[in-house]
Scaffold this active site. Structure first.
Site, PDB file in Angstrom:
ATOM      1  CB  SER A 143      -0.915   0.001   1.218  1.00  0.00           C
ATOM      2  OG  SER A 143      -0.139  -0.084   2.411  1.00  0.00           O
ATOM      3  CG  HIS A 144       2.370   3.257   2.871  1.00  0.00           C
ATOM      4  ND1 HIS A 144       1.441   2.484   3.526  1.00  0.00           N
ATOM      5  CD2 HIS A 144       2.054   4.547   3.147  1.00  0.00           C
ATOM      6  CE1 HIS A 144       0.608   3.280   4.193  1.00  0.00           C
ATOM      7  NE2 HIS A 144       0.965   4.525   3.978  1.00  0.00           N
ATOM      8  CG  LEU A 198       4.930   5.776  12.450  1.00  0.00           C
ATOM      9  CD1 LEU A 198       5.322   7.192  12.050  1.00  0.00           C
ATOM     10  CD2 LEU A 198       3.732   5.795  13.400  1.00  0.00           C
ATOM     11  CB  THR A 211      -6.315   5.335  10.987  1.00  0.00           C
ATOM     12  OG1 THR A 211      -5.450   5.937  10.023  1.00  0.00           O
ATOM     13  CG2 THR A 211      -7.664   5.113  10.364  1.00  0.00           C
ATOM     14  CD  GLU A 265      -7.986  -4.534   3.804  1.00  0.00           C
ATOM     15  OE1 GLU A 265      -8.957  -5.189   3.404  1.00  0.00           O
ATOM     16  OE2 GLU A 265      -6.819  -4.713   3.383  1.00  0.00           O
ATOM     17  NE  ARG A 295       2.454 -12.312  13.032  1.00  0.00           N
ATOM     18  CZ  ARG A 295       1.454 -12.702  12.256  1.00  0.00           C
ATOM     19  NH1 ARG A 295       1.446 -13.898  11.741  1.00  0.00           N
ATOM     20  NH2 ARG A 295       0.453 -11.887  11.993  1.00  0.00           N
ATOM     21  N   PRO A 298       5.840  -8.608  17.081  1.00  0.00           N
ATOM     22  CG  PRO A 298       5.125  -6.863  18.473  1.00  0.00           C
ATOM     23  CD  PRO A 298       5.890  -8.159  18.483  1.00  0.00           C
ATOM     24  NE  ARG A 347       1.238 -11.190   8.743  1.00  0.00           N
ATOM     25  CZ  ARG A 347       0.003 -10.796   9.081  1.00  0.00           C
ATOM     26  NH1 ARG A 347      -0.652  -9.942   8.323  1.00  0.00           N
ATOM     27  NH2 ARG A 347      -0.573 -11.258  10.172  1.00  0.00           N
TER      28      ARG A 347
END
Lengths: 335, 335
Positions: free
Chosen positions: B45-46, B122, B158, B187, B300, B302, B305
């Site tokens: 997305s970025h 970020l 957000t 989304e 897991r 942070p 992924r």
């Protein structure tokens, strides 16, 4: 029959009981003030209800009633306090003026506390920073009760943070004070004692399965608010209040209730930020933000409930039920 | 048919398109690097998906492609940058070395940015702070989309925060990067375009009622993760990234998408903390904490992924579908 006490009497009673239990005046006085402040805001769990726990912890050695906290300022914006296994409140009182000065000097400063203890109502510490015209952002951790999402072993405590924002007139425009869990662990303890079920979504059992059995939940873990995001916020608190502070990890801390395990040795981290160092007009922007929230029907500012209680209890005082009065030895007090 | 690009080509393509759209090299280069970093971590997305938006915003004046950010260090621990309605990334690049130095000097320091813009991923900014051996804690706000609990008018964006914790070896042990809403607004936009319903619990309509209609949700508000606690975390971000920074309130910021409304003029606040100023042994405590999470089956750390994507995409490069390749003008590129 209930007993009524004004706030001066609340504080005096707490001070007397703490000193009788062996605390020095310098350890007892800040804790007694914190009990008064909790009762004043209607946060009864940290008011006189907690006094028997403090007394028990002085007796069993979880708290050293004669501890002398030690302050250091290793860098211009860094303040550290070793609470020396005493109460958190006198250690905070020792460090706070230095933190405020450091924030004025540098624009931002941080104070960490180690070998500390439950610091009571976290928002009250943030509020004191706001009363000095600074943004207060406070973190404290607790014995582990929240597992990472997908896991079953608790790694972090209910780890709250609190934010207080100055109003430009010697007070806080609002105070946010929230834990990482869906509900406070004390709610589950209460249900367990009463043999009541808990709602779904509050906790998991020791195998990591959802449970409505309060006793099973206490052997398992508390669910974080908002799932992984609540765990993430609690993890931020763990990093600052425990790892940065050089305090014990939540995983190894002894409980804040009961008499076993020795001193909890937990930590805190308080940040103070001087808005004037960064831009003009902060107070006006905060006023507009707060108005945009509280002028909406059905919405309210964080901390609004405590402020409403404060306005009422300041004049009315508090009522203690017979059971708590007995536990506080008030049946033998005729003064 | 898909097009494959290695990361060098991703960055070169982004740089070329930004410069063609009128950005100076000093504005374009940091943004092109951020697109590479986003693609590298699988945050599409970025990545290149956002490039057409950047180009559009240069054309319509939401971003000044020739802006020159201005830095100030009003106090020892306070760094401010006026991004001057340019991209956020060059303003951050200007301030970051000063922030790191200030944190070493004082133990903690803060950098605020005003007249800024969407700063992309970020967590990448926090990670750079961790790579310097410091704790990075970053806040950025966005046009309002979340209403206070019980209300219906959006007050905060957000509003994500990111935390990166140094591993003692020039990297981050983990990076947390989370928004205040249940799901990313993108989304809902995606479902709205496709005419699909959204799950319950994502959003409210303009009257503050739960909705599964994506289009109605976009006229209403996004729900905060964990209810009032998610709103509280977003409010913390609003206080630091907007009010402290002297940036526009989220309520008044123009959208990060589309071409109307002029520069968003939003802000950021980045904190850097030197663990060595507070206590010894920080890296060991973080290693033990991280292990206690990632050694649990099903849990897991942070950012895990993104790290997995990084390991893969570093060597494999990225695949663009035909539609995006067309929008990036890749059909006319024969080199």
């Amino acid at each position: 029959m209930a007993i009524e006490l004004d706030l001066d009497s609340v504080e005096a009673l707490a001070l007397r009981r703490l000193c009788e239990a062996g605390a020095s005046l310098s350890q007892a006085a800040p804790v007694a003030r914190s009990i008064r402040a909790a009762e004043r805001d209607g946060v009864r769990s940290h008011g006189l209800m907690y006094l028997p726990v403090y007394v028990e912890h002085l007796a069993c050695g979880k708290v050293d009633g004669n501890a002398v906290p030690v302050l250091d300022r290793p860098r211009a914006g860094a303040v550290t306090v070793d609470a020396a296994h005493g109460f958190a409140h006198p250690a905070i009182d020792l460090g706070l003026p230095v933190l405020l000065q450091a924030a004025h000097d540098c624009g931002i400063a941080a104070m960490t506390l180690r070998r500390s203890y439950n610091c009571g109502v976290l928002g009250h510490h943030a509020e004191r920073i706001a009363e000095a015209g600074l943004i207060g952002l406070c973190f404290t951790h607790a014995p582990a009760s929240i597992a990472p999402v997908g896991g079953r072993l608790p790694v972090i405590g209910t780890n709250p943070f609190a934010l207080a924002v100055p109003d430009g007139a010697g007070g806080a425009r609002f105070v946010l004070d929230q834990s990482a869990s869906v509900v406070a662990k004390s709610e589950v303890i209460l249900r367990s004692r009463r043999g009541e079920a808990i709602p779904e979504g509050w906790a998991l059992d020791a195998e990591g399965r959802p449970t409505r059995d309060a006793a099973a939940a206490l052997k398992g873990s508390m669910l974080p608010a908002g799932g992984a995001k609540g765990f993430g916020t609690g993890l931020l608190v763990e990093v600052l209040a425990s790892a940065l502070a050089g305090a014990i990890p939540s995983r190894e801390a002894s409980p804040f209730s009961g008499s076993v395990g020795g001193p909890p040795a937990t930590g805190q981290c308080f940040l103070a930020i001087d808005p004037a160092a960064f831009a003009e007009g902060f107070v006006d922007r905060i006023a507009a933000l707060a108005n945009a929230i509280e002028l909406q029907d059905g919405a309210r500012l964080p901390g609004a409930r405590r402020l409403a209680a404060r306005a009422r209890i300041d004049s009315s005082g508090v009522r203690l039920d017979r059971d708590l009065a007995d536990r506080l030895g008030l049946h033998v007090q005729s003064d």
